[in-house]
Design a protein around this motif. Structure first.
Motif, PDB file in Angstrom:
ATOM      1  N   ARG A   6       4.130 -31.669  -8.681  1.00 36.58           N
ATOM      2  CA  ARG A   6       3.172 -31.227  -7.601  1.00 36.58           C
ATOM      3  C   ARG A   6       3.991 -31.022  -6.504  1.00 36.58           C
ATOM      4  O   ARG A   6       3.674 -29.884  -5.830  1.00 36.58           O
ATOM      5  CB  ARG A   6       2.082 -32.402  -7.313  1.00 36.58           C
ATOM      6  CG  ARG A   6       1.152 -31.877  -6.462  1.00 36.58           C
ATOM      7  CD  ARG A   6      -0.011 -32.968  -6.408  1.00 36.58           C
ATOM      8  NE  ARG A   6       0.785 -34.497  -5.957  1.00 36.58           N
ATOM      9  CZ  ARG A   6       0.695 -35.270  -6.622  1.00 36.58           C
ATOM     10  NH1 ARG A   6       0.127 -35.362  -7.794  1.00 36.58           N
ATOM     11  NH2 ARG A   6       1.325 -36.599  -6.446  1.00 36.58           N
ATOM     12  N   GLN A   7       4.950 -31.906  -5.932  1.00 37.03           N
ATOM     13  CA  GLN A   7       5.695 -31.746  -4.754  1.00 37.03           C
ATOM     14  C   GLN A   7       6.521 -30.539  -4.952  1.00 37.03           C
ATOM     15  O   GLN A   7       6.885 -29.767  -3.764  1.00 37.03           O
ATOM     16  CB  GLN A   7       6.340 -32.912  -4.359  1.00 37.03           C
ATOM     17  CG  GLN A   7       5.364 -33.903  -3.897  1.00 37.03           C
ATOM     18  CD  GLN A   7       4.711 -34.021  -2.669  1.00 37.03           C
ATOM     19  OE1 GLN A   7       5.073 -33.117  -2.126  1.00 37.03           O
ATOM     20  NE2 GLN A   7       3.782 -34.737  -2.482  1.00 37.03           N
ATOM     21  N   GLY A  62       5.158 -24.902  -1.646  1.00 37.15           N
ATOM     22  CA  GLY A  62       5.189 -26.213  -2.008  1.00 37.15           C
ATOM     23  C   GLY A  62       6.547 -26.727  -1.294  1.00 37.15           C
ATOM     24  O   GLY A  62       7.456 -26.024  -1.202  1.00 37.15           O
ATOM     25  N   PRO A  63       6.547 -28.110  -1.026  1.00 41.48           N
ATOM     26  CA  PRO A  63       7.990 -28.378  -0.375  1.00 41.48           C
ATOM     27  C   PRO A  63       9.214 -28.539  -1.559  1.00 41.48           C
ATOM     28  O   PRO A  63       9.145 -29.255  -2.636  1.00 41.48           O
ATOM     29  CB  PRO A  63       7.626 -29.938   0.020  1.00 41.48           C
ATOM     30  CG  PRO A  63       6.562 -30.404  -0.794  1.00 41.48           C
ATOM     31  CD  PRO A  63       5.803 -29.095  -1.220  1.00 41.48           C
ATOM     32  N   ARG A  89       9.662 -27.663   3.442  1.00 39.39           N
ATOM     33  CA  ARG A  89       8.775 -26.814   2.784  1.00 39.39           C
ATOM     34  C   ARG A  89       9.033 -25.361   2.796  1.00 39.39           C
ATOM     35  O   ARG A  89       9.394 -24.635   3.907  1.00 39.39           O
ATOM     36  CB  ARG A  89       7.410 -26.701   3.662  1.00 39.39           C
ATOM     37  CG  ARG A  89       6.353 -25.909   3.072  1.00 39.39           C
ATOM     38  CD  ARG A  89       4.824 -26.107   3.855  1.00 39.39           C
ATOM     39  NE  ARG A  89       4.440 -27.738   3.479  1.00 39.39           N
ATOM     40  CZ  ARG A  89       3.895 -28.054   2.408  1.00 39.39           C
ATOM     41  NH1 ARG A  89       3.427 -27.165   1.317  1.00 39.39           N
ATOM     42  NH2 ARG A  89       3.592 -29.254   2.273  1.00 39.39           N
ATOM     43  N   ALA A 102      10.890 -39.450  -5.343  1.00 33.76           N
ATOM     44  CA  ALA A 102       9.835 -40.169  -6.180  1.00 33.76           C
ATOM     45  C   ALA A 102      10.264 -41.439  -6.847  1.00 33.76           C
ATOM     46  O   ALA A 102       9.670 -42.615  -6.632  1.00 33.76           O
ATOM     47  CB  ALA A 102       9.183 -39.462  -7.362  1.00 33.76           C
ATOM     48  N   ARG A 152      14.017 -35.801   4.722  1.00 32.15           N
ATOM     49  CA  ARG A 152      12.350 -35.473   4.626  1.00 32.15           C
ATOM     50  C   ARG A 152      12.477 -34.084   3.817  1.00 32.15           C
ATOM     51  O   ARG A 152      13.260 -33.219   3.735  1.00 32.15           O
ATOM     52  CB  ARG A 152      11.761 -35.193   5.977  1.00 32.15           C
ATOM     53  CG  ARG A 152      11.578 -36.349   6.826  1.00 32.15           C
ATOM     54  CD  ARG A 152      11.055 -36.272   7.990  1.00 32.15           C
ATOM     55  NE  ARG A 152      11.962 -35.409   8.780  1.00 32.15           N
ATOM     56  CZ  ARG A 152      11.733 -35.201  10.314  1.00 32.15           C
ATOM     57  NH1 ARG A 152      10.568 -35.261  10.654  1.00 32.15           N
ATOM     58  NH2 ARG A 152      12.625 -34.503  10.955  1.00 32.15           N
ATOM     59  N   ARG A 153      11.187 -33.875   3.146  1.00 35.92           N
ATOM     60  CA  ARG A 153      10.882 -32.633   2.375  1.00 35.92           C
ATOM     61  C   ARG A 153      11.206 -31.445   3.389  1.00 35.92           C
ATOM     62  O   ARG A 153      10.705 -31.549   4.225  1.00 35.92           O
ATOM     63  CB  ARG A 153       9.954 -32.587   1.493  1.00 35.92           C
ATOM     64  CG  ARG A 153      10.052 -33.783   0.489  1.00 35.92           C
ATOM     65  CD  ARG A 153       8.580 -33.870  -0.116  1.00 35.92           C
ATOM     66  NE  ARG A 153       8.592 -34.745  -1.144  1.00 35.92           N
ATOM     67  CZ  ARG A 153       7.973 -35.878  -1.596  1.00 35.92           C
ATOM     68  NH1 ARG A 153       6.837 -36.053  -0.546  1.00 35.92           N
ATOM     69  NH2 ARG A 153       8.066 -36.522  -2.574  1.00 35.92           N
ATOM     70  N   GLU A 178      12.749 -33.559  -5.993  1.00 41.37           N
ATOM     71  CA  GLU A 178      11.536 -34.200  -5.876  1.00 41.37           C
ATOM     72  C   GLU A 178      11.489 -35.512  -6.617  1.00 41.37           C
ATOM     73  O   GLU A 178      11.064 -36.617  -6.344  1.00 41.37           O
ATOM     74  CB  GLU A 178      10.463 -33.616  -6.070  1.00 41.37           C
ATOM     75  CG  GLU A 178      10.385 -32.421  -4.924  1.00 41.37           C
ATOM     76  CD  GLU A 178       9.820 -32.972  -3.816  1.00 41.37           C
ATOM     77  OE1 GLU A 178       9.475 -34.338  -3.599  1.00 41.37           O
ATOM     78  OE2 GLU A 178       9.872 -32.059  -2.733  1.00 41.37           O
ATOM     79  N   ASP A 212       4.331 -36.317  -9.545  1.00 40.03           N
ATOM     80  CA  ASP A 212       4.212 -36.325  -8.364  1.00 40.03           C
ATOM     81  C   ASP A 212       5.462 -35.363  -8.104  1.00 40.03           C
ATOM     82  O   ASP A 212       5.280 -34.282  -7.233  1.00 40.03           O
ATOM     83  CB  ASP A 212       4.829 -37.646  -7.807  1.00 40.03           C
ATOM     84  CG  ASP A 212       4.983 -37.711  -6.090  1.00 40.03           C
ATOM     85  OD1 ASP A 212       4.346 -36.971  -5.595  1.00 40.03           O
ATOM     86  OD2 ASP A 212       5.742 -38.435  -5.799  1.00 40.03           O
TER      87      ASP A 212
END
Length: 240
Positions: A44-45, A232-233, A220, A99, A217-218, A95, A41
């Motif tokens: 990917r993020q 990606g963020p 981007r 997660a 919050r992420r 990230e 995760d």
């Protein structure tokens, strides 16, 4: 495609689950599964399109590959050469924290399935041999991850889920100069002493540095050199 032959400078990331002997305990399969999910995760993020395992050079495809541990405990991941180190460190560490918080938020501090991670970053020469990736950088990042200093940092903050170590040369390149996503005041300098190495490193426990405030919050952004056209963020390390 990245050429895996010869000696190549790569960014190396070493992770281990704190206080869990999960690689050797068949009763810890759920911990292993949760770690796989967290790494997939976070990668990917953070926009990391390709990671290699130190064991066998096998690629990690987020969500599809089950992690295999190196000899001993933990995992070592390597990135293709030429990545933007500052963005990888800020993005992947941020990230990972998100997660971990998502998976731990309903668990008590001493819950057996709570994941707490030690993660270390270093960059240097690596090569592919019969047993997979080897080299000084791989050995160094393992030593940082397994150091008493990084273990102690997480032990000092039982509410924290993540402790991060960055080798001194890498710190000087990407953090010392106050990259916009990395701030020096979140780290403290330590001397790592083990049977294999004596070296300087910089350690951060993000939850402690942030005062335990909620994760934002992420944000981007477009990572540089992480894959053609890939976005990606990335979480600003100031905000975690």
């Amino acid at each position: 495609m990245n050429d895996l032959s010869g000696e190549v400078r790569r960014l190396c990331i070493a992770l281990d689950v704190h206080d869990h002997g999960f690689w050797h305990d068949p009763g810890q399969r759920e911990i292993r599964r949760r770690l796989t999910e967290v790494i997939a995760d976070a990668s990917r993020q953070a926009g990391l399109d390709r990671l290699y395992f130190a064991e066998g050079g096998a690629p990690l495809v987020p969500g599809t590959v089950m992690l295999r541990g190196e000899q001993g405990d933990g995992v070592v991941l390597l990135l293709p050469s030429g990545v933007h180190e500052a963005r990888v460190i800020a993005g992947f560490a941020g990230e990972l924290r998100i997660a971990l918080r998502q998976r731990n938020r309903h668990l008590g501090k001493n819950a057996p399935l709570r994941l707490r991670l030690r993660v270390a970053f270093h960059q240097g020469p690596t090569r592919v041999g019969d047993g997979g990736f080897t080299g000084r950088a791989v050995n160094m990042v393992r030593s940082l991850r397994d150091s008493d200093e990084l273990r102690g940092a997480l032990d000092e903050h039982p509410d924290a889920d993540l402790a991060v170590a960055v080798s001194a040369p890498l710190f000087e390149d990407v953090i010392e100069h106050e990259h916009r996503d990395l701030r020096r005041h979140l780290f403290r300098q330590v001397t790592v002493r083990s049977k294999d190495v004596v070296t300087e490193a910089w350690i951060s426990v993000p939850d402690a540095a942030s005062g335990g405030r909620d994760i934002p919050r992420r944000v981007r952004v477009t990572p540089a050199r992480m894959g053609a056209g890939l976005t990606g963020p990335i979480v600003n390390i100031d905000e975690y």
